[in-house]
Design a protein around this motif. Structure first.
Motif: not given
Length: 306
Positions: A158, A188, A192
């Protein structure tokens, strides 16, 4: 597969890079046209990699030059430097995957520089592609595990996705380089990334090392990925990632996801073409769907009759 999900075949780049054999330019162009003609949405046709390190990519510029501008709208080139992108642009390419590894160790092994050095060069790559009206994907290798460091912290993924230097990329490609992810992890991380980078799409690039290629791809689509990658016969793997094996097979993805254009006769054509390619390369066929298509269950319409 939903109408919004695209399939990209990566046989001619990721599929070939471990074979050690240079496929003729004419054969690469022919396969590209076959794939697009069948209905495959996009094709990865090569990489701007050093021929001494990845010999099967040596004729990438020739392949680009042999395709029409319309065909190149559906074709993608892997690159790790702005200079490589510039050379491919001069040959006619417009769509690029700018690749760096989430793992610094793998980036050093794969492209010879740190992850930060690759990120520092990204704005120049963005500018070069924008100047010709092209598309640039941020391709993150080792997004789940690294052969040198083990499990990757999703927060590091991220960080790279939300780095201001990456904001102008159109898409994030999440690569399960070693094929060690499981569906829950894939779903997941895709969610995200979509949440952290609104406005950018996500591509899932999976490998079938641990037998979860199709399941992981299905999980990525369910989570919102709009493009998924596969290679004919399950060819491929990273030459700089010990333990990596073939990509998820294009035939397996097609059989599982059933895009609207796929029919049993067309599937038979794809299986046969893949078999000829693999025989030419001297590579085994790892596609379970291709094996099933050669079974004796003649009453099943997806089985090849002859």
């Amino acid at each position: 597969m939903t109408p919004a999900t695209q399939l990209r075949d990566v046989t001619l780049r990721d599929g070939l890079q471990l074979t050690g054999k240079l496929l003729d330019t004419e054969k690469k162009v022919e396969l590209t046209r076959l794939l697009l003609g069948w209905g495959v949405d996009a094709v990865e046709i090569g990489a701007m990699a050093r021929p001494d390190r990845v010999p099967p990519m040596a004729n990438t510029l020739e392949v680009i030059a042999a395709l029409t501008a319309d065909e190149l709208q559906h074709c993608w080139i892997w690159a790790a430097t702005p200079r490589g992108i510039a050379r491919a642009i001069d040959a006619g390419a417009r769509n690029f995957e700018y690749c760096l590894s989430v793992s610094d160790d793998h980036n050093l092994a794969n492209v010879g520089r740190s992850t930060e050095a690759s990120m520092a060069a990204l704005p120049e790559a963005v500018d070069r592609v924008a100047a010709v009206g092209g598309q640039l994907q941020l391709t993150l290798a080792t997004a789940f595990t690294c052969p040198y460091r083990g499990v990757i912290d999703p927060d590091r993924v991220l960080e790279l996705v939300t780095d201001p230097r990456a904001e102008a990329t159109t898409t994030v490609v999440l690569c399960d380089t070693l094929g060690q992810a499981v569906p829950d992890q894939v779903e997941q991380l895709v969610r995200w990334v979509l949440g952290a980078a609104p406005g950018r799409a996500v591509v899932y690039h999976g490998h079938d090392t641990w037998g979860l290629g199709v399941a992981n791809t299905r999980a990525a689509i369910d989570a919102g990925a709009t493009m998924v990658d596969g290679a004919l016969g399950g060819l491929g793997g990273c030459p700089f990632a010990p333990g990596a094996s073939g990509n998820t097979a294009t035939e397996d993805l097609l059989f599982a996801l059933r895009p609207n254009w796929l029919t049993p006769p067309k599937f038979s054509e794809i299986v046969r073409a893949a078999e000829l390619l693999l025989a030419d390369l001297g590579e085994p066929n790892r596609s379970k769907a291709a094996q099933g298509a050669r079974s004796e269950a003649r009453a099943f319409e997806w089985v090849i009759s002859a």
